[in-house]
Scaffold this motif. Sequence first.
Motif, short mmCIF file in Angstrom:
data_model
loop_
_atom_site.label_atom_id
_atom_site.label_comp_id
_atom_site.label_asym_id
_atom_site.label_seq_id
_atom_site.Cartn_x
_atom_site.Cartn_y
_atom_site.Cartn_z
N PRO A 32 35.35 52.34 38.74
CA PRO A 32 35.77 50.94 38.55
C PRO A 32 34.61 49.89 38.18
CG PRO A 32 35.84 51.60 40.76
CD PRO A 32 35.56 52.83 40.05
N THR A 34 32.53 46.79 38.52
CA THR A 34 32.10 45.93 39.80
C THR A 34 32.86 44.60 39.71
OG1 THR A 34 30.28 44.82 38.42
CG2 THR A 34 29.81 46.65 39.67
N ALA A 35 33.18 44.22 40.92
CA ALA A 35 34.10 42.82 40.84
C ALA A 35 33.39 41.91 40.28
CB ALA A 35 34.07 42.69 42.52
N ALA A 67 36.52 42.99 46.62
CA ALA A 67 36.19 44.27 45.80
C ALA A 67 37.42 45.24 45.78
CB ALA A 67 34.93 44.77 46.48
N PRO A 68 37.57 45.83 44.54
CA PRO A 68 38.66 46.88 44.64
C PRO A 68 38.23 48.20 45.40
CG PRO A 68 37.05 47.07 42.60
CD PRO A 68 36.80 45.70 43.43
N ALA A 69 39.39 48.81 45.77
CA ALA A 69 39.33 50.03 46.64
C ALA A 69 38.63 51.03 45.89
CB ALA A 69 40.64 50.32 47.30
#
Length: 228
Positions: A32, A34-35, A67-69
């Motif tokens: 994913p 980065t945030a 932040a995404p898991a």
Amino acid sequence: MISRNTGHRWGFTAPAVAALFFLAGCGTGDAPRTAPDAPASASTASAAPSAAGPSATPPAAVAAPAAPAPPAAQPPVLPASAPVTLEIPSIGVRTELLRLGLRENQSLEVPPDGPGAPASWYDRSPTPGDRGPAVLLGHVNATDGGKGVFAELRSLTSGDRIDVVREDGTTAVFEFQRGEAYEKDEFPTLTVYGNTPGSELRLITCDGYNPDTGEFDDNYVVYATLVA
């Protein structure tokens, strides 16, 4: 799968459509991103005291997005490679593997019969060792009334090894987990053919011979998991 009375063969239960294998969705995706950066702090103008005087309440701080898991880890698998040979040492099975597909009516092709007939790999399933359930099919008996290649599947016990030699020279080693008998009219298609997070193996044969009809009413399915 030969009827002992009539000599008729009764086939395997197959998925209604080959699309049960969602292969494109099995692999891990890209990492994913980065945030995104937190929004900039409030401007100088908005942060300065208002005309009401220094006692004015300052604006609330803007919270940064969570932040995404991280993606869930998936079990390791082998690169795709077609199977060549199946070996099950505990029941004395060693068979070359043919390839089967679907007929025009979407029913599963049946392995050849006769004494010594080999097992087959359903070529719309993953290759053994790749992610998902690889499906191998074999007969429980032969046209001469003798044993078929999968006659002794019910003798497998927890921990028994199942080896599949592949075209690339590697061997996918599976471990027996369990065996289940299913009535053909109530066959759990998604359980047997549906996606799995790791590499698994399905060995399928006929079961439940009915002497009154000369047919096999059930399928017997072995479930095994990749260990090496």
